[in-house]
Enzyme design. Structure first.
Site, PDB file in Angstrom:
ATOM      1  N   ASP A  12      -2.217   0.951   6.380  1.00  0.00           N
ATOM      2  CA  ASP A  12      -2.587  -0.017   5.358  1.00  0.00           C
ATOM      3  C   ASP A  12      -2.084  -1.377   5.816  1.00  0.00           C
ATOM      4  OD1 ASP A  12      -3.520  -0.940   2.770  1.00  0.00           O
ATOM      5  OD2 ASP A  12      -1.420  -1.098   2.188  1.00  0.00           O
ATOM      6  N   SER A  13      -2.554  -2.412   5.130  1.00  0.00           N
ATOM      7  CA  SER A  13      -2.063  -3.758   5.426  1.00  0.00           C
ATOM      8  C   SER A  13      -0.630  -3.940   4.927  1.00  0.00           C
ATOM      9  CB  SER A  13      -2.966  -4.790   4.748  1.00  0.00           C
ATOM     10  OG  SER A  13      -2.902  -4.620   3.346  1.00  0.00           O
ATOM     11  N   CYS A  49      -6.650   2.003   3.117  1.00  0.00           N
ATOM     12  CA  CYS A  49      -6.845   0.577   2.847  1.00  0.00           C
ATOM     13  C   CYS A  49      -8.344   0.379   2.727  1.00  0.00           C
ATOM     14  CB  CYS A  49      -6.278  -0.236   4.014  1.00  0.00           C
ATOM     15  SG  CYS A  49      -6.684  -1.995   3.981  1.00  0.00           S
ATOM     16  N   GLU A  60       3.055  -6.609  -3.367  1.00  0.00           N
ATOM     17  CA  GLU A  60       3.919  -6.813  -2.198  1.00  0.00           C
ATOM     18  C   GLU A  60       5.137  -7.665  -2.555  1.00  0.00           C
ATOM     19  OE1 GLU A  60       3.660  -5.548   0.971  1.00  0.00           O
ATOM     20  OE2 GLU A  60       1.701  -4.571   0.810  1.00  0.00           O
ATOM     21  N   CYS A 113      -8.615  -0.868  -4.045  1.00  0.00           N
ATOM     22  CA  CYS A 113      -7.588  -1.333  -3.116  1.00  0.00           C
ATOM     23  C   CYS A 113      -6.405  -0.422  -3.365  1.00  0.00           C
ATOM     24  CB  CYS A 113      -7.237  -2.795  -3.395  1.00  0.00           C
ATOM     25  SG  CYS A 113      -5.794  -3.369  -2.460  1.00  0.00           S
ATOM     26  N   HIS A 133      -3.410  -0.815  -3.082  1.00  0.00           N
ATOM     27  CA  HIS A 133      -2.240  -1.403  -3.746  1.00  0.00           C
ATOM     28  C   HIS A 133      -2.300  -1.220  -5.266  1.00  0.00           C
ATOM     29  CE1 HIS A 133      -1.681  -3.475   0.081  1.00  0.00           C
ATOM     30  NE2 HIS A 133      -0.499  -3.925  -0.339  1.00  0.00           N
TER      31      HIS A 133
END
Lengths: 280, 280
Positions: free
Chosen positions: A10-11, A75, A154, A186, A188
């Site tokens: 993932d990012s 992701c 994040e 997403c 996240h």
């Protein structure tokens, strides 16, 4: 039987939502994870660049130590940008998170009004829109880019009121519409599922695309007779988490979300690919 | 989260077919197993007696050491005789093997011609017949008692031609009929699935009722948030297998079938219940 780990990329920390489902559903599978925190967010980047980063990570996981037996692109942005490229270049099965999310949403919606929240890159790719339309041409899809939700996760912000305000603001276009299903497009976003559910109301079912991908992982393991053996069992103290950014905030979020201790190592990332930092 | 073992009981080694599926599907769950080899076969016994034996075993597993979090009656005869009794008397969920086998057979058959092979006790109970009819009154059910297959498995005979001859003989009434689905209505029978498939032909799909029961176990664990934690993982070296008969033949069949080392202890069984033998 294949005792190698399953790889996840993932990012940043978003893909941990897929890992959490895997630890629950496939508890006897080792984990190797790369969060490309240095180069996040992926959403605003060019498709070719995201695909290149994803391939670097897949190659690193596949070529280091024992390698991995399967890669989950945990992701959405990287799935939309790079799934076919990685499937072509890696000698292992590669699973993305979009198609599993599409299929779950098609199963869930009763009124054929489906919302999608995702990064700008995923929205621009139309991957969810095309997938939903291919499954049911009569469906009404509302896609909204909510990039601030990635940075919110994040940031590891803990003030609940502040978090809720950002979420409600990002979802403004969808609140009050007829959608009965909202794809968290997403990985996240499941970290904000309480706030998203609160903003949308109980009549909306949230679809966690990353978690749905684990059903596909389970099926591939079974088809290939590739589950980890039970003698000995997997040991999650041997799992490895890598970040291209700072170790401490990554570890903090990972341990809080997964509820187990995790070992985090730092990777250098540049144009030539990834490599373990000297100090590790 | 509940780190206690799942309990399994059978008249002998047959229930190991359910355990094998559990080790695969729910690898992170500890096993406690009782094979009542001393008092097998259960098939020709009176219903009340089988129910009493099953309850003794359930109580032993539930009351010894940390107890168990769920009991699988991995024996069709004992399920038919005692499932409601055990559900009433034990303070934990109790799962039988008949209803899962019924549901799988109803899903599998395309021509509504279903065969059932089982012990005399299970056939006499009509539990499969009633279950299939309740699900689909248009179904044609052929039940055949094949008690010799139980003793064949427990004998640990290795001569393939001899095994095949016994199996083909016991299945004579079903060979050449129109059934497209055959319920293995005794948990011993999957240990003979190659021979049974050979005798019936490839057009017949075998339903492993014991394995199907593990889907129900998984669902109950999820509904009760009762899976074993991942930190630490379950350790199958801590699993316990008990027999009321001789340890050596039980251990030999168990290790050959499960493909892991197993610890077997001897239990005394009498009218007052079960107790660990002094020498263990």
């Amino acid at each position: 039987m294949d005792n190698r780990a399953i790889g996840y990329m993932d990012s940043g920390v978003g893909g941990l939502t897929a890992v959490k489902q895997a630890l629950y559903q496939l508890p006897n599978e080792q984990v190797k994870y790369v969060g490309d925190t240095l180069r996040m967010p992926y959403g605003p980047r060019r498709t070719e660049e995201v695909a290149k980063f994803a391939l670097q990570i897949g190659q690193y996981l596949n070529e280091t130590d024992d390698g991995i037996k399967l890669l989950v692109i945990a992701c959405n942005t990287a799935t939309a940008a790079g799934l076919p490229l990685l499937q072509e270049h890696l000698p292992i099965p590669v699973v993305g998170v979009i198609q599993p999310g599409v299929e779950s949403a098609l199963d869930t919606t009763e009124n054929n009004e489906v919302g999608v929240i995702a990064t700008q890159g995923t929205v621009d790719s139309n991957a969810y829109y095309n997938g939903l339309m291919a499954g049911n041409p009569g469906i009404d899809v509302r896609q909204v880019a909510t990039p601030d939700l990635v940075t919110l996760v994040e940031s590891n912000l803990t003030d609940e009121a502040e978090k809720q305000a950002v979420v409600t603001d990002q979802l403004a276009e969808l609140i009050g519409t007829d959608i009965d299903t909202l794809i968290l497009g997403c990985t996240h976003f499941p970290l904000l599922s309480n706030e998203i559910q609160q903003a949308m109301g109980d009549q909306v079912t949230l679809v966690n695309a990353g978690a749905e991908a684990i059903n596909l992982v389970e099926q591939i393991l079974d088809d290939n007779d590739a589950r980890h053996g039970i003698y000995p069992m997997a040991n999650h103290e041997d799992d490895l988490y890598f970040t291209t950014g700072d170790i401490e905030p990554f570890q903090k979020i990972a341990e809080s979300w997964l509820e187990i201790p995790v070992t985090v190592k730092h990777l250098e990332a540049d144009d030539n690919g990834l490599s373990l930092s000297k100090e590790d």
